[in-house]
Design a protein around this motif. Structure first.
Motif, short mmCIF file in Angstrom:
data_model
loop_
_atom_site.label_atom_id
_atom_site.label_comp_id
_atom_site.label_asym_id
_atom_site.label_seq_id
_atom_site.Cartn_x
_atom_site.Cartn_y
_atom_site.Cartn_z
N LEU A 102 0.83 -1.20 0.00
CA LEU A 102 0.00 0.00 0.00
C LEU A 102 0.87 1.25 0.00
O LEU A 102 1.97 1.26 0.56
CB LEU A 102 -0.91 0.02 1.23
CG LEU A 102 -1.84 -1.17 1.43
CD1 LEU A 102 -2.62 -0.99 2.73
CD2 LEU A 102 -2.78 -1.34 0.25
N GLU A 103 0.37 2.28 -0.60
CA GLU A 103 1.04 3.58 -0.57
C GLU A 103 0.03 4.62 -0.12
O GLU A 103 -0.44 5.46 -0.89
CB GLU A 103 1.62 3.93 -1.94
CG GLU A 103 2.72 2.98 -2.40
CD GLU A 103 3.31 3.37 -3.73
OE1 GLU A 103 2.89 4.42 -4.28
OE2 GLU A 103 4.20 2.66 -4.23
N LEU A 104 -0.30 4.57 1.15
CA LEU A 104 -1.31 5.46 1.68
C LEU A 104 -0.72 6.83 1.99
O LEU A 104 0.46 6.95 2.34
CB LEU A 104 -1.92 4.88 2.96
CG LEU A 104 -2.65 3.55 2.83
CD1 LEU A 104 -3.24 3.15 4.17
CD2 LEU A 104 -3.73 3.63 1.77
N PRO A 105 -1.52 7.87 1.88
CA PRO A 105 -1.03 9.21 2.26
C PRO A 105 -0.62 9.22 3.73
O PRO A 105 -1.23 8.55 4.56
CB PRO A 105 -2.25 10.11 2.02
CG PRO A 105 -3.15 9.33 1.13
CD PRO A 105 -2.91 7.89 1.43
N ILE A 106 0.41 9.98 4.04
CA ILE A 106 0.88 10.06 5.42
C ILE A 106 0.11 11.12 6.19
O ILE A 106 -0.23 10.93 7.36
CB ILE A 106 2.39 10.35 5.45
CG1 ILE A 106 3.16 9.18 4.83
CG2 ILE A 106 2.87 10.59 6.88
CD1 ILE A 106 4.65 9.42 4.71
N ALA A 107 -0.17 12.25 5.54
CA ALA A 107 -0.88 13.34 6.21
C ALA A 107 -2.38 13.07 6.17
O ALA A 107 -2.99 13.02 5.10
CB ALA A 107 -0.56 14.67 5.53
N TYR A 158 -9.52 15.38 6.63
CA TYR A 158 -10.97 15.15 6.60
C TYR A 158 -11.51 15.27 5.18
O TYR A 158 -12.57 14.75 4.86
CB TYR A 158 -11.69 16.14 7.51
CG TYR A 158 -11.48 15.90 8.98
CD1 TYR A 158 -12.01 14.77 9.60
CD2 TYR A 158 -10.74 16.80 9.74
CE1 TYR A 158 -11.81 14.55 10.94
CE2 TYR A 158 -10.54 16.58 11.10
CZ TYR A 158 -11.08 15.46 11.69
OH TYR A 158 -10.89 15.24 13.03
N ARG A 159 -10.76 15.97 4.35
CA ARG A 159 -11.16 16.18 2.96
C ARG A 159 -10.00 15.82 2.03
O ARG A 159 -9.35 16.73 1.48
CB ARG A 159 -11.62 17.62 2.74
CG ARG A 159 -12.88 17.99 3.49
CD ARG A 159 -13.25 19.45 3.30
NE ARG A 159 -12.23 20.32 3.89
CZ ARG A 159 -12.18 20.67 5.17
NH1 ARG A 159 -13.09 20.19 6.02
NH2 ARG A 159 -11.24 21.47 5.62
N ASP A 167 -5.83 12.62 -5.38
CA ASP A 167 -4.73 11.64 -5.31
C ASP A 167 -4.86 10.78 -4.06
O ASP A 167 -4.67 9.55 -4.12
CB ASP A 167 -3.38 12.37 -5.31
CG ASP A 167 -3.04 12.96 -6.66
OD1 ASP A 167 -3.65 12.53 -7.67
OD2 ASP A 167 -2.18 13.86 -6.72
N ALA A 168 -5.16 11.39 -2.94
CA ALA A 168 -5.31 10.64 -1.69
C ALA A 168 -6.49 9.68 -1.79
O ALA A 168 -6.41 8.53 -1.34
CB ALA A 168 -5.49 11.59 -0.52
N ARG A 169 -7.59 10.14 -2.37
CA ARG A 169 -8.76 9.28 -2.51
C ARG A 169 -8.43 8.07 -3.41
O ARG A 169 -8.89 6.96 -3.14
CB ARG A 169 -9.94 10.05 -3.08
CG ARG A 169 -10.52 11.09 -2.13
CD ARG A 169 -11.91 11.54 -2.56
NE ARG A 169 -11.91 12.11 -3.90
CZ ARG A 169 -11.69 13.39 -4.17
NH1 ARG A 169 -11.42 14.24 -3.17
NH2 ARG A 169 -11.73 13.84 -5.40
N ALA A 170 -7.63 8.28 -4.41
CA ALA A 170 -7.25 7.18 -5.30
C ALA A 170 -6.38 6.17 -4.56
O ALA A 170 -6.53 4.96 -4.73
CB ALA A 170 -6.51 7.73 -6.51
N GLN A 171 -5.48 6.67 -3.72
CA GLN A 171 -4.64 5.77 -2.93
C GLN A 171 -5.46 4.98 -1.92
O GLN A 171 -5.24 3.78 -1.71
CB GLN A 171 -3.54 6.57 -2.22
CG GLN A 171 -2.49 7.16 -3.15
CD GLN A 171 -1.58 8.11 -2.43
OE1 GLN A 171 -2.01 9.14 -1.90
NE2 GLN A 171 -0.29 7.80 -2.42
N LEU A 172 -6.42 5.62 -1.32
CA LEU A 172 -7.26 4.95 -0.33
C LEU A 172 -8.21 3.95 -0.97
O LEU A 172 -8.56 2.93 -0.36
CB LEU A 172 -8.07 6.00 0.45
CG LEU A 172 -7.28 6.86 1.42
CD1 LEU A 172 -8.08 8.07 1.84
CD2 LEU A 172 -6.88 6.03 2.64
N ALA A 173 -8.62 4.23 -2.20
CA ALA A 173 -9.58 3.36 -2.87
C ALA A 173 -9.08 1.93 -3.01
O ALA A 173 -9.88 0.99 -3.05
CB ALA A 173 -9.93 3.93 -4.25
#
Length: 208
Positions: free
Chosen positions: A62-67, A70-71, A75-81
């Protein structure tokens, strides 16, 4: 979903008979990690249970955002998906964790903190490994974290003390008697709690 509206009896019956979906979370991404040895052993036990379907979620992949946000941006949403839907689909979790500096790995905390509803009213079991402590200090920290997120911690654990000396060169326990019994006990409890909570939510959705 309206919390005052119960699903149909058909939906409840389907939930009761469907295989239990268990997400097995491999918590280490350290170079040269021992984690795959432990996860392969554990998955050999789940494979013997036709009533359980496993999904191995490897932190290292996984390459999840570190920071945290709440919004989160696109790019972060794509990583989380890549992982959020898998957590949401799970009926239960097994966390396989080492112990780093008296606790569990930072990437696991990041995965946990990015999610909330995905953990709620689901059982969480722990398989740990490490030195003298066998990773149990990491597990005790994790119990508090998952309790805050409305997860249900399973009482029994599997722990490997001085884990590197307990497996042969092919990744098999040198003396499987104790750990095999511990794995069966853990999975028996996970199976009971997984079905009990899933069936309960089919009748009355959980509201936190």
């Amino acid at each position: 979903m309206d919390l005052t509206t119960a699903p149909s009896a058909t939906a409840a019956a389907t939930a009761s008979t469907a295989p239990l979906k268990v997400a097995v979370i491999l918590a280490s991404n350290r170079e040269g990690r021992f984690a795959p040895v432990v996860s392969d052993w554990f998955l050999s036990h789940t494979a013997r249970r036709p009533g359980i379907e496993t999904d191995l979620i490897d932190i290292a992949e996984l390459e999840l955002p570190i920071a945290l946000s709440y919004r989160p941006d696109a790019d972060a949403r794509a990583q989380l998906a890549a992982v959020s839907s898998r957590l949401a689909a799970a009926d239960a979790f097994v966390v396989i964790t080492p112990e780093y500096n008296h606790s569990y790995p930072a990437p696991l905390k990041n995965l946990i903190d990015w999610h909330h509803a995905e953990w709620q009213a689901k059982p969480v079991a722990f398989v740990s490994y490490g030195g003298v402590s066998g990773g149990l200090r990491a597990v005790e920290h994790l119990r508090q974290v998952f309790a805050e997120l409305h997860g249900v911690g399973i009482r029994e654990t599997v722990s490997f003390h001085n884990a590197g000396a307990l497996f042969d060169e092919e990744g098999r326990p040198k003396d499987p008697s104790a750990c095999d019994v511990a794995a069966k006990t853990l999975l028996d409890q996970l199976d009971w709690w997984g079905h009990a909570l899933r069936d309960a939510k089919a009748v009355r959705p959980y509201g936190a």
